[in-house]
Design a protein around this motif. Structure first.
Motif, PDB file in Angstrom:
ATOM      1  N   GLU A  69       1.380   4.120   1.411  1.00 44.88           N
ATOM      2  CA  GLU A  69       0.984   4.901   2.580  1.00 44.88           C
ATOM      3  C   GLU A  69       2.155   5.759   3.014  1.00 44.88           C
ATOM      4  OE1 GLU A  69      -1.928   3.306   5.286  1.00 44.88           O
ATOM      5  OE2 GLU A  69      -1.044   1.336   4.967  1.00 44.88           O
ATOM      6  N   ALA A  73      -7.593  -9.845   9.107  1.00 46.78           N
ATOM      7  CA  ALA A  73      -6.173  -9.802   8.744  1.00 46.78           C
ATOM      8  C   ALA A  73      -5.421  -9.175   9.901  1.00 46.78           C
ATOM      9  CB  ALA A  73      -5.959  -8.978   7.485  1.00 46.78           C
ATOM     10  N   LEU A  74      -4.258  -9.723  10.187  1.00 49.92           N
ATOM     11  CA  LEU A  74      -3.446  -9.108  11.241  1.00 49.92           C
ATOM     12  C   LEU A  74      -2.070  -8.779  10.684  1.00 49.92           C
ATOM     13  CD1 LEU A  74      -1.240 -11.313  12.575  1.00 49.92           C
ATOM     14  CD2 LEU A  74      -3.313 -12.191  13.622  1.00 49.92           C
ATOM     15  N   GLY A  75      -1.515  -7.700  11.203  1.00 51.51           N
ATOM     16  CA  GLY A  75      -0.237  -7.221  10.701  1.00 51.51           C
ATOM     17  C   GLY A  75       0.921  -7.904  11.412  1.00 51.51           C
ATOM     18  N   ARG A 131     -15.067  -0.473   9.746  1.00 50.15           N
ATOM     19  CA  ARG A 131     -13.938  -0.940   8.969  1.00 50.15           C
ATOM     20  C   ARG A 131     -13.846  -0.132   7.685  1.00 50.15           C
ATOM     21  NH1 ARG A 131     -10.334  -2.928  10.584  1.00 50.15           N
ATOM     22  NH2 ARG A 131      -9.964  -4.463   8.965  1.00 50.15           N
ATOM     23  N   GLN A 156       0.785  -9.640   6.082  1.00 47.83           N
ATOM     24  CA  GLN A 156      -0.435  -9.959   6.822  1.00 47.83           C
ATOM     25  C   GLN A 156      -0.620 -11.462   6.912  1.00 47.83           C
ATOM     26  OE1 GLN A 156      -3.660  -7.900   4.780  1.00 47.83           O
ATOM     27  NE2 GLN A 156      -3.620  -6.260   6.295  1.00 47.83           N
ATOM     28  N   ARG A 194       3.553  -5.599  13.303  1.00 45.84           N
ATOM     29  CA  ARG A 194       3.156  -4.966  14.575  1.00 45.84           C
ATOM     30  C   ARG A 194       3.256  -5.920  15.760  1.00 45.84           C
ATOM     31  NH1 ARG A 194      -1.657  -0.937  12.409  1.00 45.84           N
ATOM     32  NH2 ARG A 194      -0.355  -0.114  10.727  1.00 45.84           N
ATOM     33  N   ALA A 218      -3.515  -0.744  16.221  1.00 46.75           N
ATOM     34  CA  ALA A 218      -4.413  -1.796  15.717  1.00 46.75           C
ATOM     35  C   ALA A 218      -3.561  -2.935  15.184  1.00 46.75           C
ATOM     36  CB  ALA A 218      -5.287  -1.240  14.610  1.00 46.75           C
ATOM     37  N   ILE A 219      -3.709  -4.093  15.821  1.00 48.35           N
ATOM     38  CA  ILE A 219      -2.868  -5.195  15.361  1.00 48.35           C
ATOM     39  C   ILE A 219      -3.665  -6.184  14.519  1.00 48.35           C
ATOM     40  CG2 ILE A 219      -1.049  -5.014  17.085  1.00 48.35           C
ATOM     41  CD1 ILE A 219      -2.457  -7.103  18.744  1.00 48.35           C
ATOM     42  N   CYS A 220      -4.996  -6.071  14.563  1.00 51.59           N
ATOM     43  CA  CYS A 220      -5.810  -7.025  13.816  1.00 51.59           C
ATOM     44  C   CYS A 220      -7.173  -6.405  13.534  1.00 51.59           C
ATOM     45  CB  CYS A 220      -5.983  -8.284  14.667  1.00 51.59           C
ATOM     46  SG  CYS A 220      -7.111  -9.498  13.975  1.00 51.59           S
ATOM     47  N   GLY A 221      -7.697  -6.667  12.351  1.00 46.13           N
ATOM     48  CA  GLY A 221      -9.034  -6.155  12.056  1.00 46.13           C
ATOM     49  C   GLY A 221      -9.774  -7.103  11.145  1.00 46.13           C
ATOM     50  N   ARG A 254       0.856  -1.195   0.000  1.00 41.18           N
ATOM     51  CA  ARG A 254       0.000   0.000   0.000  1.00 41.18           C
ATOM     52  C   ARG A 254       0.888   1.240   0.000  1.00 41.18           C
ATOM     53  NH1 ARG A 254      -4.451  -1.603   4.708  1.00 41.18           N
ATOM     54  NH2 ARG A 254      -4.811  -3.714   3.914  1.00 41.18           N
ATOM     55  N   GLY A 307       5.528   1.081  12.310  1.00 44.52           N
ATOM     56  CA  GLY A 307       4.360   0.206  12.264  1.00 44.52           C
ATOM     57  C   GLY A 307       3.505   0.373  11.018  1.00 44.52           C
ATOM     58  N   ARG A 308       3.879   1.277  10.141  1.00 41.67           N
ATOM     59  CA  ARG A 308       3.115   1.483   8.897  1.00 41.67           C
ATOM     60  C   ARG A 308       4.092   1.507   7.725  1.00 41.67           C
ATOM     61  NH1 ARG A 308      -1.840   2.902   7.600  1.00 41.67           N
ATOM     62  NH2 ARG A 308      -2.455   3.223   9.752  1.00 41.67           N
ATOM     63  N   TYR A 309       3.967   0.538   6.865  1.00 36.82           N
ATOM     64  CA  TYR A 309       4.939   0.384   5.786  1.00 36.82           C
ATOM     65  C   TYR A 309       4.238   0.282   4.443  1.00 36.82           C
ATOM     66  CZ  TYR A 309       7.471  -0.686   9.974  1.00 36.82           C
ATOM     67  OH  TYR A 309       7.988  -0.596  11.228  1.00 36.82           O
TER      68      TYR A 309
HETATM   69  P1  AMP Z   1      -6.566  -3.857   7.135  1.00 39.73           P
HETATM   70  O1  AMP Z   1      -6.284  -4.810   6.000  1.00 39.73           O
HETATM   71  O2  AMP Z   1      -6.350  -2.422   6.741  1.00 39.73           O
HETATM   72  O3  AMP Z   1      -7.863  -4.126   7.804  1.00 39.73           O
HETATM   73  O4  AMP Z   1      -5.430  -4.113   8.219  1.00 39.73           O
HETATM   74  C1  AMP Z   1      -5.367  -5.258   9.016  1.00 39.73           C
HETATM   75  C2  AMP Z   1      -4.106  -5.208   9.844  1.00 39.73           C
HETATM   76  O5  AMP Z   1      -2.975  -5.179   8.991  1.00 39.73           O
HETATM   77  C3  AMP Z   1      -3.978  -3.953  10.694  1.00 39.73           C
HETATM   78  O6  AMP Z   1      -4.601  -4.141  11.925  1.00 39.73           O
HETATM   79  C4  AMP Z   1      -2.484  -3.825  10.829  1.00 39.73           C
HETATM   80  O7  AMP Z   1      -2.026  -4.645  11.901  1.00 39.73           O
HETATM   81  C5  AMP Z   1      -1.951  -4.363   9.539  1.00 39.73           C
HETATM   82  N1  AMP Z   1      -1.617  -3.276   8.601  1.00 39.73           N
HETATM   83  C6  AMP Z   1      -2.443  -2.620   7.760  1.00 39.73           C
HETATM   84  N2  AMP Z   1      -1.774  -1.711   7.025  1.00 39.73           N
HETATM   85  C7  AMP Z   1      -0.491  -1.790   7.403  1.00 39.73           C
HETATM   86  C8  AMP Z   1       0.713  -1.111   6.997  1.00 39.73           C
HETATM   87  N3  AMP Z   1       0.704  -0.177   6.059  1.00 39.73           N
HETATM   88  N4  AMP Z   1       1.869  -1.439   7.605  1.00 39.73           N
HETATM   89  C9  AMP Z   1       1.898  -2.403   8.559  1.00 39.73           C
HETATM   90  N5  AMP Z   1       0.801  -3.079   8.967  1.00 39.73           N
HETATM   91  C10 AMP Z   1      -0.372  -2.786   8.400  1.00 39.73           C
END
Ligand code: AMP
Length: 425
Positions: free
Chosen positions: A114, A304-306, A257, A126, A309, A279-282, A112, A119-121
């Motif tokens: 971003e 999905a969980l990161g 979400r 996942q 993180r 947020a570690i999982c959603g 992505r 913690g955001r890459y």
């Molecule tokens: P999402 O797919 O956006 O619902 O994200 C699910 C999980 O993936 C989040 O809770 C984070 O733990 C992880 N995650 C989402 N985007 C990123 C990102 N850019 N970098 C690292 N972890 C991420």
């Protein structure tokens, strides 16, 4: 440039990869116990899959996808998440013809565009699960239990499970109207993104992190307040299953979400120690997704969980990952002829499943012993020219520094027996 990785990507170096292996092992074990099977899908897909499957109004599709034309002029996108691909594969291979539910998991890199921060890459990893073919609220509870079980098994504490229901196409239109009329008078004060969301996806305004938007939406009507009887019943049942399982949760009626296809259950797991990206999982239910991608009306639920993180969370709680010793035996040779013999014995040890290595820089005995210590091996096998002539070897017990000369076969037998004992323990 040549020696710098692209922004937002990470190298996972030796020393770190072992930690990843451990976490992945725990995930795979849990999936076996919960009866989920692995699916592997392509790193890239047709762009349209994500436009339709993730949703045109989401941040991911609007501004975060790595999209390019391939040499055949097809629009291709690096996968930003795993659900759309799992659904595509489920449809492409007609997995709906199998006994349902179909329970799958995946692990792998996602992409992505971003703004990178801790913690955001831009490339991250996942782990996710997806279940197709069941409306049963017990399945919602099962996927939540799987995620919680995983974090608990790693030893993480203080997890916060936030739970909500975002309704369904029956109850959302009514909520949408009440929400829009609530927000109407403040529309001009919302952030630019939210002004756009007002018509396209007003529910997401509740999720905006902008302070002024949060102020405006405080007290806004939530979907939870206008669920239809079916969604309400489903939500109550999910809570009962979680209660029965002793899984604690917080109702968070503002939890929305970011993705369009979610229906009913939405949840997030938070761990507070790791800063802004807590947020570690959603995940949640997406009963409309399979149909919207051209399939039969089959329900789904997943999360999905990161992976990235997990490690800071473990560190912040002082939890270290149990790492296996890399090596059992270090083979030391002094002199050319001894080195040939040592090399042969080394390969044989490895064939027997014993983790072993030797020096390749012709270092001194002292230096090689130092390396053996650094690897924390239990045994060193020392071959010198003398021993070579006699058919013996010096077996050194590294912990005590005691050593004994003995016939090679005897030394190998002793190591084998000790290793066997270790494996059986
Ligand atoms: P999402 O797919 O956006 O619902 O994200 C699910 C999980 O993936 C989040 O809770 C984070 O733990 C992880 N995650 C989402 N985007 C990123 C990102 N850019 N970098 C690292 N972890 C991420």
């Amino acid at each position: 440039m040549l020696t710098t990785r692209p922004r937002g990507t990470n190298d996972i170096l030796p020393g770190e990869t072992e930690k990843w292996h451990y976490v992945e092992k725990v995930l795979r074990e849990i999936c076996m116990e919960f009866d989920y099977q692995e699916i592997r899908f392509p790193i890239f897909e047709h762009t349209e899959l994500f436009q339709r499957g993730v949703g045109e109004t989401t941040d991911i599709v609007e501004k975060e996808m790595y999209t390019f034309l391939d040499r055949g002029q097809r629009s291709i996108t690096l996968r930003p998440e795993g659900t759309a691909s799992t659904v595509r594969a489920y449809l492409e291979h007609k997995l709906y013809a199998l006994p349902q539910p179909v329970k799958m998991y995946y692990i792998g890199p996602m992409f992505r565009y971003e703004r990178p921060q801790a913690g955001r890459y831009r490339q991250f990893h996942q782990f996710g699960v997806e279940v197709f073919g069941s409306f049963d609220p017990a399945i919602d509870a099962e996927v939540i239990a799987l995620a919680m079980n995983f974090y608990h098994r790693l030893g993480l504490k203080g997890l916060e499970l936030r739970l909500n229901s975002v309704g369904c196409p029956n109850c959302r239109p009514k909520h949408r109207e009440t929400l829009q009329s609530f927000l109407e008078k403040d529309l001009h004060r919302l952030c630019r993104d939210c002004q756009g969301r007002y018509e396209r996806n007003p529910l997401r305004i509740l999720d905006c992190k902008n302070n002024q938007c949060r102020e405006i939406t405080a007290g806004a009507p939530t979907v939870l307040g206008s669920l239809c009887p079916e969604c309400r019943e489903h939500f109550e049942a999910v809570k009962e299953y979680l209660d029965e399982a002793g899984i604690r949760y917080l109702i968070d009626d503002r939890l929305v979400r970011g993705l369009d296809y979610y229906t009913k259950t939405a949840f997030e797991i938070i761990v507070n120690e790791i800063g802004a990206q807590s947020a570690i999982c959603g995940g949640g239910r997406y009963d409309g997704l399979v149909e919207s991608l051209g399939g039969p009306p089959i329900p789904g639920v997943g999360f999905a969980l990161g992976m990235e993180r997990i490690f800071p969370a473990l560190e912040s709680q002082g939890i270290s990952i149990p790492l296996e010793n890399q090596l059992d035996v270090y083979v030391i040779a002094l002199g050319k002829a001894a080195d040939r013999k040592a090399f042969q014995i080394l390969l044989n040890l490895r064939l027997e499943g014993i983790k072993a290595d030797k020096d390749y820089l012709r270092r001194s005995l002292k230096a090689q012993l130092k390396t053996a210590h650094r690897h924390n091996v239990k045994y060193a096998l020392i071959f010198g020219e003398n021993e070579l002539e006699k058919g013996t070897v010096i077996l050194r017990f590294m912990e005590t520094s005691k050593q004994k000369e003995m016939p090679v076969d005897e030394a190998l037998d002793l190591i084998r027996k000790q290793m066997d004992k270790k494996i059986k323990m």
